[in-house]
Design an enzyme around this catalytic site. Structure first.
Site, short mmCIF file in Angstrom:
data_model
loop_
_atom_site.label_atom_id
_atom_site.label_comp_id
_atom_site.label_asym_id
_atom_site.label_seq_id
_atom_site.Cartn_x
_atom_site.Cartn_y
_atom_site.Cartn_z
CB SER A 181 -6.89 -9.84 9.37
OG SER A 181 -7.36 -8.51 9.51
CD GLU B 110 -7.79 -8.27 -0.43
OE1 GLU B 110 -6.80 -8.66 0.22
OE2 GLU B 110 -7.91 -7.10 -0.83
CE LYS C 69 -3.61 -2.71 2.15
NZ LYS C 69 -4.76 -2.79 3.05
N GLY D 290 -7.42 -5.12 7.43
CA GLY D 290 -6.80 -4.20 8.38
C GLY D 290 -7.50 -4.15 9.74
CG HIS E 161 -7.15 -3.15 -2.44
ND1 HIS E 161 -7.57 -2.33 -1.42
CD2 HIS E 161 -6.51 -4.20 -1.85
CE1 HIS E 161 -7.20 -2.86 -0.27
NE2 HIS E 161 -6.56 -3.99 -0.50
P1 PGA Z 1 -4.60 -6.62 5.66
O1 PGA Z 1 -4.91 -6.05 4.19
O2 PGA Z 1 -3.78 -7.87 5.47
O3 PGA Z 1 -3.84 -5.53 6.33
O4 PGA Z 1 -5.91 -6.93 6.29
C1 PGA Z 1 -5.26 -6.90 3.14
C2 PGA Z 1 -5.43 -6.13 1.87
O5 PGA Z 1 -5.82 -4.95 1.91
O6 PGA Z 1 -5.19 -6.67 0.78
#
Ligand code: PGA
Length: 243
Positions: free
Chosen positions: A204, A165, A11, A171, A96
């Site tokens: 996560s 996702e 990111k 997150g 995304h």
């Molecule tokens: P995360 O993000 O592993 O921090 O939950 C996943 C993503 O946004 O692809």
């Protein structure tokens, strides 16, 4: 045979010097028998050039975090496939939930990005997933099916990764139960109607849940945000062993 794809999405994190320090610690932590999986890192655009030099000769692939559908032109803040190919980028994340949410990306735009990626030799990683509200209202499957059908229109399924996702798991520390993630991934496989489609789970993913996630029949990899920023955590994820 589906070869798992383990991808880290940095990111908006990491300068070039941070990327160098990361790679210096990450590479020695990888097991040396990982030929059964593909490991991918998606740094910000500014670190792509540095990263491609750092990983030259190493079996690690690069992804971008976006790609535009035009070859060039007046598209401020966008990036063309050719600009990515110059840095040996192989994958492009599109759809995304963050650009969907913050920049109102539509399924139509996502489809154009994915088509452009494929037409230029990049493999799109197309993300789909429902919000917690949609899940609570029993709409998760309908939403994901629409994202799959519209986002993948005209797409060659053999040159594609789909990432499931669930937005409520990104997150937040709340991972989707492995069985439920697997159930949705198997539905996606059915809707796309291609047995060899690579389907990742994202949301996560951490060192302590990777082995279980990767033991699931329809989960062929992971897309990792937060835990990919720490070389030790991401190396543990890349070194997963099915349980
Ligand atoms: P995360 O993000 O592993 O921090 O939950 C996943 C993503 O946004 O692809």
């Amino acid at each position: 045979m589906r070869k798992p794809v383990i991808a880290g999405n940095w990111k908006m994190h990491m300068t070039c010097s941070m990327a160098k320090a990361y790679i210096d610690s990450f590479l020695p932590l990888l097991r040396d028998d990982l030929i059964d999986r593909t490991i991918v890192l998606a740094p910000p655009f500014t670190a792509l050039s540095t990263m491609s030099e750092l990983i030259a000769g190493v079996s690690l692939e690069l992804s971008s975090q976006n790609v535009h559908w035009e070859k060039k032109g007046a598209f401020t803040a966008e990036i063309s496939p050719e600009m990515l190919l110059e840095h040996h980028v192989k994958y492009a994340i599109v759809g995304h939930s963050e650009p969907r949410k913050y920049f109102s990306e539509s399924d139509e735009q996502i489809n154009k990005r994915a088509l452009s990626a494929q037409q230029n030799g990049l493999i799109p990683i197309v993300c789909v997933g429902e919000t917690d509200q949609q899940r609570e209202m029993g709409e998760a499957e309908r939403v994901i099916r629409r994202q799959v059908e519209q986002g993948l229109e005209g797409i060659l399924t053999s040159q594609l990764v789909v990432a499931y996702e669930p937005i409520w798991a990104i997150g937040t520390g709340k991972t989707c139960e492995a069985e439920e993630a697997n159930r949705i991934c198997s539905l996606i496989r059915k809707w796309v109607d291609f047995e060899d489609l690579i389907i990742q789970y994202g949301g996560s993913v951490k060192p302590d849940n990777i082995d279980q996630l990767m033991s699931m029949s329809d989960i062929d990899g992971v897309l990792v945000g937060g835990a990919s920023l720490d070389p030790k955590s991401f190396a543990r994820i890349a070194n997963y062993q099915e349980i």
